[in-house]
Design an enzyme around this catalytic site. Structure first.
Site, PDB file in Angstrom:
ATOM      1  N   GLU A  41       0.957  -1.129   0.132  1.00 22.69           N
ATOM      2  CA  GLU A  41      -0.223   0.066   0.140  1.00 22.69           C
ATOM      3  C   GLU A  41       0.940   1.143   0.026  1.00 22.69           C
ATOM      4  OE1 GLU A  41      -2.557   0.861   3.321  1.00 22.69           O
ATOM      5  OE2 GLU A  41      -2.505   2.702   2.478  1.00 22.69           O
TER       6      GLU A  41
ATOM      7  N   CYS B 165      -2.685   8.040   4.207  1.00 19.14           N
ATOM      8  CA  CYS B 165      -2.360   7.548   2.830  1.00 19.14           C
ATOM      9  C   CYS B 165      -3.817   7.828   2.371  1.00 19.14           C
ATOM     10  CB  CYS B 165      -2.409   6.090   2.847  1.00 19.14           C
ATOM     11  SG  CYS B 165      -3.160   5.115   4.029  1.00 19.14           S
TER      12      CYS B 165
HETATM   13  P1  NDP Z   1       9.599   4.083   3.464  1.00 15.15           P
HETATM   14  O1  NDP Z   1       8.999   3.572   2.100  1.00 15.15           O
HETATM   15  O2  NDP Z   1      10.719   4.746   3.425  1.00 15.15           O
HETATM   16  O3  NDP Z   1       9.322   3.041   4.660  1.00 15.15           O
HETATM   17  C1  NDP Z   1       8.203   2.164   4.981  1.00 15.15           C
HETATM   18  C2  NDP Z   1       8.839   1.165   5.796  1.00 15.15           C
HETATM   19  O4  NDP Z   1       9.508   0.416   4.901  1.00 15.15           O
HETATM   20  C3  NDP Z   1       9.520   1.566   7.009  1.00 15.15           C
HETATM   21  O5  NDP Z   1       9.144   0.468   7.979  1.00 15.15           O
HETATM   22  C4  NDP Z   1      10.997   1.273   6.569  1.00 15.15           C
HETATM   23  O6  NDP Z   1      11.728   1.009   7.569  1.00 15.15           O
HETATM   24  C5  NDP Z   1      10.699  -0.061   5.763  1.00 15.15           C
HETATM   25  N1  NDP Z   1      11.812  -0.209   4.606  1.00 15.15           N
HETATM   26  C6  NDP Z   1      12.468   0.855   4.214  1.00 15.15           C
HETATM   27  N2  NDP Z   1      13.498   0.172   3.281  1.00 15.15           N
HETATM   28  C7  NDP Z   1      13.472  -1.074   3.492  1.00 15.15           C
HETATM   29  C8  NDP Z   1      14.175  -2.227   3.064  1.00 15.15           C
HETATM   30  N3  NDP Z   1      15.154  -2.130   2.020  1.00 15.15           N
HETATM   31  N4  NDP Z   1      13.784  -3.523   3.557  1.00 15.15           N
HETATM   32  C9  NDP Z   1      12.840  -3.717   4.536  1.00 15.15           C
HETATM   33  N5  NDP Z   1      12.045  -2.610   4.780  1.00 15.15           N
HETATM   34  C10 NDP Z   1      12.358  -1.336   4.154  1.00 15.15           C
HETATM   35  O7  NDP Z   1       8.323   5.093   3.887  1.00 15.15           O
HETATM   36  P2  NDP Z   1       8.330   6.034   5.034  1.00 15.15           P
HETATM   37  O8  NDP Z   1       7.367   5.320   6.039  1.00 15.15           O
HETATM   38  O9  NDP Z   1       9.539   6.527   5.502  1.00 15.15           O
HETATM   39  O10 NDP Z   1       7.463   7.116   4.408  1.00 15.15           O
HETATM   40  C11 NDP Z   1       7.816   7.778   3.258  1.00 15.15           C
HETATM   41  C12 NDP Z   1       6.707   8.195   2.152  1.00 15.15           C
HETATM   42  O11 NDP Z   1       6.020   7.016   1.922  1.00 15.15           O
HETATM   43  C13 NDP Z   1       6.025   9.243   2.736  1.00 15.15           C
HETATM   44  O12 NDP Z   1       6.614  10.546   2.659  1.00 15.15           O
HETATM   45  C14 NDP Z   1       4.944   9.019   1.650  1.00 15.15           C
HETATM   46  O13 NDP Z   1       4.945   9.551   0.445  1.00 15.15           O
HETATM   47  C15 NDP Z   1       4.796   7.743   1.565  1.00 15.15           C
HETATM   48  N6  NDP Z   1       3.815   6.716   2.553  1.00 15.15           N
HETATM   49  C16 NDP Z   1       2.430   6.524   1.890  1.00 15.15           C
HETATM   50  C17 NDP Z   1       1.774   5.983   2.730  1.00 15.15           C
HETATM   51  C18 NDP Z   1       0.421   5.309   1.925  1.00 15.15           C
HETATM   52  O14 NDP Z   1      -0.029   4.482   2.580  1.00 15.15           O
HETATM   53  N7  NDP Z   1      -0.009   5.488   0.841  1.00 15.15           N
HETATM   54  C19 NDP Z   1       1.786   6.058   4.083  1.00 15.15           C
HETATM   55  C20 NDP Z   1       2.892   6.376   4.697  1.00 15.15           C
HETATM   56  C21 NDP Z   1       4.060   6.811   3.866  1.00 15.15           C
HETATM   57  P3  NDP Z   1      12.732   2.215   8.330  1.00 15.15           P
HETATM   58  O15 NDP Z   1      11.430   3.221   8.866  1.00 15.15           O
HETATM   59  O16 NDP Z   1      13.312   1.563   9.254  1.00 15.15           O
HETATM   60  O17 NDP Z   1      13.411   2.769   7.020  1.00 15.15           O
END
Ligand code: NDP
Length: 678
Positions: free
Chosen positions: A256, A295
């Site tokens: 998502e 989201c």
């Molecule tokens: P990220 O995609 O950076 O991270 C989401 C999750 O993935 C976190 O738990 C992160 O862990 C984990 N993650 C990142 N890299 C890896 C990897 N290589 N392997 C496994 N897990 C990984 O998103 P953010 O939460 O930082 O949000 C950034 C952007 O995402 C927002 O600015 C927004 O645009 C979007 N977003 C969209 C949402 C939606 O539902 N549409 C909801 C929230 C965010 P860690 O934090 O430890 O890096």
């Protein structure tokens, strides 16, 4: 500074290194450190599979559902501390309730759905039995059984409580253990949530684990029975989706990600209409709740071109009243973003959006605050943009994950549908209109690109749950860039964690596999009337055969007169004779059902408490005066309630005439006491 601990392989584990700092979103103060160093990811997954899976699968759906309900009640008692902790993420009390109470609500919802819509059993029967041979000895049936792996959830920072609970509930109900990996930025809230859950002792050991910090080599150890549910950015989603292990083992992967949700104001909604007011209010709510870090927030607001100025003015007026600052103050409506990094991210995205339009409200670099420091806290002003050329790419491609929305003009229904789908798939869209025909055109036009659509109008406004509230009984995901559409969605979300298998077998074997009597399988006890048996004594397949009883013309006349159902086929010879289906007077179908009950019922007081309905009733052959009816009633499914001293019994009723021809078939639904009272 305290380091967040992970709950892995049955123990709370502190990181093996100093980790990275996590900061209070409001004050900038360091509040914890985070790292997953030292955690054996392979062992953690194995522990879930080995220790968590078996006891969870041994529980019936109803038992699992009841545990979810108990957990919801327990968390409800402890939610205040989660609210307080949430202030540090920049959330106001209202925002925190959205997250915490929303998550608890999902547990309640699955706790109740599981007991209403799933059997009190460990196997799920999907759809009807399919006859596969003419003789009835070879039939097929789909069943669903829990995957034997672990449901790995990788969550975003914006919902540290709702996110994990939203994914835990369907996985747990399915019988699959969960491993939570929260986003680092707000993981201290999730860690406390998991501490509360573990301390409660309600869930079986191993059914819930937590990894705070990076995922490390977690994904390298996934197998074909594991699942990954991801929420976050589209770029991370893409990276994970194409992970070689996920590809090699076809691991079920649900993402998502970014979603450019829309709201459309109908052409009928003039400035004085209720819908105009609803559109404006909803837009401002979506921009400011959780500082727009949702989201589901509205990023693109489509307005009839001639109304753009009116809408802009009304939105500006409302935004100007939003008090921003320390989220723990009751007068503050909007708090901070989750971190300074997120603010940088929002400002970067805003730059791209501003290339395509002008700013109608707010300054991305400056904000007026109550009781907060704009340098140390991750505050940003709500920013309303206007893109006069709605065809520009940026508003349809760039998601500023904060209190940001763009007004876009449209001039026709076709155009707004065309523009809407440029979002390439969204979680949710709203159409705010009092014109049902316009609503239909937009709904049908944009539905293939959406997981959920809300049509808001004066009629439903009072009861509407709003654009931004995902509901556990409705799908939350969407197609395309929004995600896979498997999140929640009621029992669909549960089945996502299970394997559907077609079993082809004889009725006897199928009955044994599904624990339901299948037509054609041998009967069980036919000696003791099954109505004399308590739930504890009754077995699937127990049967009573009753009759015959001759149906007379006097019976039919009496029934017609008594009930007032004097339809010609039961009362007028010539007219009935001319009817191509009956060719003469026939008994009422309801008479046949009533006579059958008169035959199979055992009248004495006993364990059967009530008849609460019939299902799948079909009248298959006409019953004429002089026909002799025999009924066979067989216990098909026995569902004891886990929280009551009775349960449901589904019976198959077959009514045949003297030639053995099936006149009616249906399911009788009864409530039966678990134990016979003396
Ligand atoms: P990220 O995609 O950076 O991270 C989401 C999750 O993935 C976190 O738990 C992160 O862990 C984990 N993650 C990142 N890299 C890896 C990897 N290589 N392997 C496994 N897990 C990984 O998103 P953010 O939460 O930082 O949000 C950034 C952007 O995402 C927002 O600015 C927004 O645009 C979007 N977003 C969209 C949402 C939606 O539902 N549409 C909801 C929230 C965010 P860690 O934090 O430890 O890096």
């Amino acid at each position: 500074m305290t380091a967040l601990r992970s709950y892995a392989a049955g123990v709370w584990q502190a990181p093996a290194d100093d980790g990275a700092p996590l900061h209070d979103a409001v004050t900038g103060e360091e509040i914890a450190r985070i790292s997953s160093a030292g955690i054996d990811m392979r062992e953690t997954l194995n522990y879930g599979r080995r220790v968590g899976g078996p006891p969870l699968r041994a529980l019936t759906f109803h038992e699992r559902a009841l545990l979810l309900k108990q957990l919801a009640l327990y968390l409800q008692e402890h939610r205040d501390e989660l609210y307080v902790l949430s202030y540090r993420t920049g959330a106001t009390l209202f925002d925190a309730r959205f997250d915490v109470d929303g998550g608890i609500g999902v547990l309640f919802s699955y706790g109740s759905k599981g007991r209403r819509e799933l059997p009190n059993d460990t196997v799920y029967v999907d759809g009807p039995v399919e006859p596969l041979g003419k003789g009835g000895t070879f039939v097929g049936q789909h069943i669903a059984t829990p995957l034997r792996g672990v449901a790995v959830q990788i969550n975003a920072f914006n919902f540290p409580v709702w996110g994990p609970l939203e994914k835990l509930a369907p996985a747990f109900l399915a019988g699959v253990p969960t491993l939570i990996k929260p986003a680092s930025q707000t993981a201290y809230v999730t860690q406390r949530l998991v501490e509360l859950i573990v301390d409660s002792g309600i869930l079986p050991e191993g059914s819930l684990q937590l990894i705070c910090g990076g995922a490390g080599d977690l994904l390298d150890h996934l197998g074909e029975q594991d699942l990954v549910s991801f929420t976050g950015s589209a770029s991370t989603a893409q990276r994970l989706r194409t992970h070689p292990v996920i590809a090699r083992h076809s691991v079920r992967f649900n993402a998502e990600a970014d979603s450019l949700n829309l709201s459309v104001l109908g052409p009928d909604a003039g400035p004085d209409s209720a819908e105009f007011g609803l559109f404006v209010k909803q837009l401002v709510t979506e921009m400011t709740v959780k500082a727009g870090q949702k989201c589901t927030a509205i990023r693109r607001a489509f307005v009839p071109a001639e109304r753009l100025d009116d809408v802009a003015e009304a939105v500006r007026e409302r935004l100007a009243k939003i008090v921003i600052g320390d989220p723990s103050r009751p007068d503050v409506r909007m708090g901070a973003l989750a971190s300074l990094e997120q603010r940088e991210e929002v400002r970067r995205s805003l730059k791209a959006l501003m290339d395509a339009g002008s700013v109608l409200f707010g300054d991305p670099e400056r904000v007026e605050l109550v009781d907060a420091d704009p340098e140390r806290g991750a505050f940003v002003s709500p920013v309303l943009l206007r893109a006069d050329d709605p065809g520009r790419a940026e508003p349809h491609e760039v998601e500023a994950f904060g209190p940001v929305s763009t007004l876009l003009p449209y001039t026709s229904t076709d155009q707004v549908v065309e523009l809407a789908v440029r979002g390439a798939g969204s979680l949710v869209g709203s159409v705010v209109t009092g014109d049902a025909a316009f609503a239909r055109d937009v709904v049908l036009g944009v539905a293939p690109w959406h997981g959920r659509l809300l049509v808001l109008d004066a009629e439903n406004a009072k009861e509407s749950t709003g654009h931004g509230s995902p509901l556990p009984m409705l799908v939350h995901g969407g197609p395309g860039r929004a995600g896979g559409g498997e999140e929640m969605g009621g029992i669909r979300g549960v089945l996502h964690h299970m394997q559907r298998t077609a079993v082809q077998a004889s009725p006897t074997v199928l009955s044994a596999v599904t624990n339901r009597w299948v037509n054609g399988a041998p009967y069980g006890d036919t000696e003791v009337h099954p109505f004399r048996k308590s739930l504890a004594q009754l077995r699937v397949g127990d049967t009573v055969v009753a009759g015959p009883r001759t149906v007379t013309r006097a019976d039919i006349d009496h029934f017609a007169e008594f009930t007032g159902d004097t339809f010609y086929a039961h009362t007028i010879e010539e007219a009935a004779a001319a009817n191509p289906f009956f060719e003469g007077i026939v008994a009422h179908g309801y008479l046949v059902v009533s006579l059958a009950a008169g035959l199979f019922v055992d009248p004495d007081p006993g364990p059967v408490l009530a008849n609460y309905g019939l299902e799948n009733l079909r009248f298959l052959a006409p019953v004429k005066p002089g026909d002799e009816l025999t009924v066979t009633l067989t216990a098909v499914q026995i569902t004891p309630r886990v929280d009551a001293d009775y349960g449901e019994v589904r019976w198959n009723a077959d009514v045949v005439n003297h030639d053995g021809e099936l006149a009616a078939r249906y399911d009788v639904l009864t409530l039966v006491a678990k134990e016979a009272t003396a």
